[in-house]
Scaffold this active site. Structure first.
Site, PDB file in Angstrom:
ATOM      1  N   GLU A  31       0.836  -1.206   0.000  1.00 45.84           N
ATOM      2  CA  GLU A  31       0.000   0.000   0.000  1.00 45.84           C
ATOM      3  C   GLU A  31       0.874   1.260   0.000  1.00 45.84           C
ATOM      4  O   GLU A  31       0.854   2.040   0.949  1.00 45.84           O
ATOM      5  CB  GLU A  31      -0.896   0.013   1.233  1.00 45.84           C
ATOM      6  N   GLY A  52       1.859   4.919  -0.313  1.00 37.60           N
ATOM      7  CA  GLY A  52       1.147   6.202  -0.383  1.00 37.60           C
ATOM      8  C   GLY A  52       2.151   7.317  -0.486  1.00 37.60           C
ATOM      9  O   GLY A  52       2.377   7.894  -1.549  1.00 37.60           O
ATOM     10  N   ARG A  53       2.800   7.614   0.636  1.00 36.17           N
ATOM     11  CA  ARG A  53       3.840   8.633   0.691  1.00 36.17           C
ATOM     12  C   ARG A  53       4.890   8.412  -0.412  1.00 36.17           C
ATOM     13  O   ARG A  53       5.343   9.364  -1.058  1.00 36.17           O
ATOM     14  CB  ARG A  53       4.505   8.567   2.067  1.00 36.17           C
ATOM     15  N   CYS A  75      -3.221  31.538  15.068  1.00 32.63           N
ATOM     16  CA  CYS A  75      -3.073  32.134  16.406  1.00 32.63           C
ATOM     17  C   CYS A  75      -2.832  31.049  17.450  1.00 32.63           C
ATOM     18  O   CYS A  75      -3.621  30.883  18.397  1.00 32.63           O
ATOM     19  CB  CYS A  75      -4.295  32.973  16.755  1.00 32.63           C
TER      20      CYS A  75
END
Length: 384
Positions: A267, A269-270, A335
């Site tokens: 699998e 992905g990255r 913020c």
């Protein structure tokens, strides 16, 4: 290929001028080259199921689909993105520890192979199904496959899968199910691992586990899903994964485990999405506070969340400014003091300078998009 070298200064300037900043940009050529290189290095019995969570962009999915990819989904939104590709049944997998009934129903409608995380998945599928359904069982091993990797979580408590020691009890219960048949094993074994020898050892541990389950419980595995975990460099000194050695390691493991005649699933992905993408953002202002020099950017962890999760910045350079060794803390516009993109060294910066970040497929806005697809924003309810 590191995207910082795939996108030179002039293309970065052109992209920023045409599309505005901040923005993400992707190279289809780099994406396709990465997929072809990985596919060519692997044995024929290894199937590539692109992990949609890395980047669910429709164009990227379509390109990988045209090259023969299968797809690993982790939400109903991702399933719908893949459904739009018009693929035949059998090219999609559905994982995740908290599958809702509507998501399982969608998966059954699409003919998706479900990675069952436990008894609840099995029981729900059995109740929803009107035919025999083959599933893969996700098992959480009792041993640490990728030692020290906090993303995987080691051999301690886990929200994912069935603990290895609990598998016998679950199989006894599953034997009474009318429609569900366990025909595969799923073990997510590694995360961002660039060492082919370590990957071979990790995947060898998964296959050893599969053999124990096969011999002890008679499970006939059609598939063994090794999960993802193929790594990419995030720093100049980091070396890329040796694909030839990786592919040879899988070939050796298949030869050693002659009892298994099915297919292995990977699998990535990255590994596929990261190198084809960049993120462009301009410096809004530069300030110094008590000895720390800040470069405050138009975007922060709302676009690139990985530095907050891992403590490691993305590769970054200042467009058109060459090398530099000035220490900066990159801060975003939110913020909150959590909005930090890392401690880096760059040339002297000023307001308006354009920065380009590489390897953005891993926990960039892409990951945020996936979460958006996974879980629609809940309604706001005001109570008097």
């Amino acid at each position: 290929m590191n995207p910082l070298f795939a996108f030179d200064d002039d293309p970065c300037r052109a992209l920023a001028a045409h599309h505005g900043t901040p923005c993400f940009a992707y190279s289809g050529a780099v994406a396709e080259a990465g997929f072809r290189a990985l596919r060519a290095a692997l044995p024929a019995r290894v199937r590539l199921a692109y992990a949609v969570k890395a980047n669910p962009h429709p164009e990227l999915l379509a390109r990988f689909a045209s090259l023969g990819a299968s797809f690993d989904c982790a939400s109903i939104g991702e399933l719908e993105r893949v459904e739009a590709l018009g693929l035949p049944p059998g090219r999609t997998f559905f994982a995740g520890p908290g599958k809702r009934e509507a998501e399982l129903r969608k998966a059954l409608e699409m003919g998706v192979r479900v990675q069952a995380e436990g008894w609840e998945d099995l029981a729900r599928i059995d109740r929803l199904a009107d035919r025999e359904i083959a599933v893969n069982l996700r098992v959480h091993p009792a041993f640490d496959l990728d030692e020290g990797n906090r993303i995987i979580g080691g051999s301690g408590p886990s929200a994912f899968g069935v603990d290895e020691e609990d598998v016998p009890r679950l199989l006894e219960r599953a034997a009474a199910l009318r429609h569900v048949r366990i025909r595969g094993l799923h073990v997510f074994a590694a995360s961002n691992q660039r060492d082919a020898a370590k990957l071979r050892a990790i995947h060898g541990g998964v296959l050893d586990l599969a053999r124990r389950l096969h011999e002890t419980h008679g499970l006939a595995f059609e598939q063994i899903d090794l999960g993802g975990g193929l790594g990419v460099p995030y720093a100049p000194e980091e070396t890329p994964l040796d694909l030839a050695a990786f592919g040879q390691g899988l070939s050796d493991l298949l030869a050693r485990h002659s009892w298994f005649s099915g297919e292995l699933i990977l699998e990535p992905g990255r590994f596929l999405a990261g190198p084809c993408g960049i993120y462009l953002a301009r410096v809004v202002r530069v300030k110094e506070s008590r000895g720390t020099r800040f470069a405050i950017l138009e975007g922060g962890i709302n676009h690139l969340i990985r530095p907050l999760l891992t403590g490691q910045p993305f590769p970054v350079k200042a467009v058109g400014k060459g090398e530099g060794d000035v220490p900066y803390t990159l801060a975003g516009p939110l913020c909150t003091s959590l909005d930090r993109l890392g401690e880096v060294r760059l040339p002297e910066l000023a307001a308006g300078d354009l920065l380009v970040f590489g390897t953005t497929g891993a926990y960039g806005l892409n990951e945020g998009m996936t979460h958006f697809l996974s879980h629609p924003v809940p309604p706001e309810v005001w109570v008097a």
